[in-house]
Design an enzyme around this catalytic site. Structure first.
Site, mmCIF file in Angstrom:
data_model
loop_
_atom_site.group_PDB
_atom_site.id
_atom_site.type_symbol
_atom_site.label_atom_id
_atom_site.label_comp_id
_atom_site.label_asym_id
_atom_site.label_seq_id
_atom_site.Cartn_x
_atom_site.Cartn_y
_atom_site.Cartn_z
ATOM 1 N N LYS A 90 30.951 -4.184 5.601
ATOM 2 C CA LYS A 90 32.212 -4.753 5.092
ATOM 3 C C LYS A 90 33.061 -5.240 6.244
ATOM 4 C CE LYS A 90 34.989 -0.962 6.293
ATOM 5 N NZ LYS A 90 35.986 -0.939 7.348
ATOM 6 N N PRO A 100 26.170 -2.468 13.467
ATOM 7 C CA PRO A 100 26.610 -1.669 14.608
ATOM 8 C C PRO A 100 27.431 -0.445 14.168
ATOM 9 C CG PRO A 100 27.222 -3.993 14.870
ATOM 10 C CD PRO A 100 26.693 -3.848 13.492
ATOM 11 N N SER A 101 27.324 0.631 14.963
ATOM 12 C CA SER A 101 28.108 1.842 14.698
ATOM 13 C C SER A 101 29.424 1.771 15.455
ATOM 14 C CB SER A 101 27.326 3.071 15.153
ATOM 15 O OG SER A 101 26.101 3.118 14.473
ATOM 16 N N GLN A 102 30.360 2.587 15.047
ATOM 17 C CA GLN A 102 31.709 2.628 15.657
ATOM 18 C C GLN A 102 32.299 1.228 15.738
ATOM 19 O OE1 GLN A 102 31.820 4.956 19.309
ATOM 20 N NE2 GLN A 102 32.012 6.757 18.003
ATOM 21 N N ALA A 103 32.128 0.498 14.640
ATOM 22 C CA ALA A 103 32.466 -0.919 14.634
ATOM 23 C C ALA A 103 33.537 -1.272 13.604
ATOM 24 C CB ALA A 103 31.205 -1.730 14.344
ATOM 25 N N MET A 110 32.813 -1.489 10.468
ATOM 26 C CA MET A 110 32.095 -2.306 9.488
ATOM 27 C C MET A 110 31.523 -1.473 8.334
ATOM 28 S SD MET A 110 30.204 -4.807 12.211
ATOM 29 C CE MET A 110 29.434 -5.894 11.009
ATOM 30 N N GLY A 150 29.155 0.770 8.178
ATOM 31 C CA GLY A 150 27.687 0.914 8.088
ATOM 32 C C GLY A 150 27.250 2.270 7.543
ATOM 33 N N ASP A 204 35.620 5.650 2.810
ATOM 34 C CA ASP A 204 35.145 4.285 2.539
ATOM 35 C C ASP A 204 33.939 4.240 1.591
ATOM 36 O OD1 ASP A 204 37.035 3.400 4.292
ATOM 37 O OD2 ASP A 204 35.643 2.808 5.877
HETATM 38 O O1 C5P Z 1 36.793 9.722 5.486
HETATM 39 P P1 C5P Z 1 36.176 9.363 6.795
HETATM 40 O O2 C5P Z 1 35.358 10.486 7.372
HETATM 41 O O3 C5P Z 1 35.444 8.076 6.790
HETATM 42 O O4 C5P Z 1 37.397 9.146 7.788
HETATM 43 C C1 C5P Z 1 37.279 9.291 9.186
HETATM 44 C C2 C5P Z 1 38.630 9.677 9.755
HETATM 45 O O5 C5P Z 1 39.534 8.595 9.602
HETATM 46 C C3 C5P Z 1 39.293 10.835 9.063
HETATM 47 O O6 C5P Z 1 38.929 12.039 9.655
HETATM 48 C C4 C5P Z 1 40.765 10.541 9.274
HETATM 49 O O7 C5P Z 1 41.137 10.982 10.565
HETATM 50 C C5 C5P Z 1 40.839 9.041 9.295
HETATM 51 N N1 C5P Z 1 41.262 8.419 8.021
HETATM 52 C C6 C5P Z 1 42.597 8.512 7.639
HETATM 53 N N2 C5P Z 1 42.985 7.911 6.476
HETATM 54 C C7 C5P Z 1 42.134 7.214 5.711
HETATM 55 C C8 C5P Z 1 40.768 7.099 6.097
HETATM 56 C C9 C5P Z 1 40.370 7.719 7.269
HETATM 57 O O8 C5P Z 1 43.415 9.135 8.322
HETATM 58 N N3 C5P Z 1 42.552 6.626 4.587
#
Ligand code: C5P
Length: 290
Positions: free
Chosen positions: A15, A101-104, A106, A108, A143
């Protein structure tokens, strides 16, 4: 019709967030956001083989850009969560071919997990509806539920309030610089602006078609640029090709709409660049019920 014992070449699309506004923060630290999540044709591929012994196993056909994934990655966690929710005695072997890609920023990993839920729902003959899969998905990551929608989405809450939207067909130059960004680092930065005024889907829909992809901004971008200077370099690089770039998610990938066909320019060593189209619908939409 008998349920299949293998599913091959199952796609998990990436995405791009056309914009991403942070409108507040919940007491548990998660952020309230508004965003348009757009599916694009940069995909991971997964293969699934039925196991009757209940085990969930996985191997990576090619490693992710940040090295090998943990044994219990998000796809295995998705499979385990689906087993736990349904009590099925069936298992699966999952093969993951990483391209996104990771940490992107996107999505994935989240998309892989969602495609895993959709595929295993079919492989195990569970017949769960989309809403039931989304409930499981929410516990895997903010996500993940979006990738079960079937198309592009107007996303609110922490990622769980999703409204389908149509987007004009377009092409984007997508640039992943060499360095990546860890999402929690960006969201937890004290400098992050967390009070952008709420927009409405009506505001968004009222845009002339030509301005859809310049609506709003990404609140995570200025913070991510501080943590990862290559993001500014990538935005400048796009600017040098006459394109106005924007970051997706928490970075480090940036993208720009392409208004005319150009040859793919050469990028600095270690960067991944692609011309991507947005998808009309999710490749697995036909396997989603409800
Ligand atoms: O839910 P997910 O593990 O993908 O989110 C990674 C990190 O991003 C969470 O630990 C949080 O710190 C942050 N996050 C957030 N608010 C969101 C989505 C993610 O603070 N709506």
């Amino acid at each position: 019709m008998p349920t299949p014992t293998t599913l091959r070449n199952v796609l998990a699309p990436a995405k791009l967030n056309t914009f991403l506004h942070i409108t507040g923060r919940r007491p548990d630290g998660y952020h309230l956001l508004q965003s348009v999540f757009m599916l694009i044709d940069w995909c991971d591929t997964l293969n699934f083989e039925l196991r009757t012994d209940g085990q969930i196993t996985r191997n990576d056909i090619n490693p992710s850009t940040t090295g090998p994934l943990p044994t219990i990655d998000l796809t295995v966690r998705a499979a385990l969560a689906l087993q736990a929710a349904t009590g099925t005695q069936l298992g699966a072997h999952i093969e993951l071919e990483k391209h996104i890609p990771s940490q992107a920023g996107m999505g994935g990993g989240s998309s892989d997990a969602a495609s895993c839920l959709i595929a295993l729902n079919r492989l195990w003959g569970l017949n769960l509806q989309r809403a039931q899969l989304q409930e499981i998905a929410q516990k895997l990551g903010a996500d993940v539920p979006f990738f079960l929608l079937g198309g592009h989405g107007w996303v609110e809450g922490i990622g769980e309030k999703i409204t389908p939207i149509e987007l004009p067909k377009a092409q984007f130059l997508v640039v992943k610089p060499k360095s990546g960004v860890a999402t929690p680092l960006i969201f937890s930065d004290p400098l992050l602006k967390r009070d952008t005024e709420a927009a409405t889907i009506t505001d968004f829909a009222a845009q002339p078609k030509s301005e859809v992809y310049s609506f709003g901004h990404n609140d995570l971008q200025p913070v991510a640029q501080v943590h990862c200077p290559e993001i500014s370099k990538a935005l400048n690089w796009l600017g040098g090709h006459g394109l106005k770039g924007r970051m997706t998610g928490s970075g480090s990938t940036v993208f720009a709409q392409m208004l005319s066909n150009v040859d793919l320019p050469k990028a600095p060593t270690g960067w991944q660049i692609r011309i991507c189209s947005n998808l009309e619908k999710h490749p697995l939409v036909g396997w989603l019920a409800g």
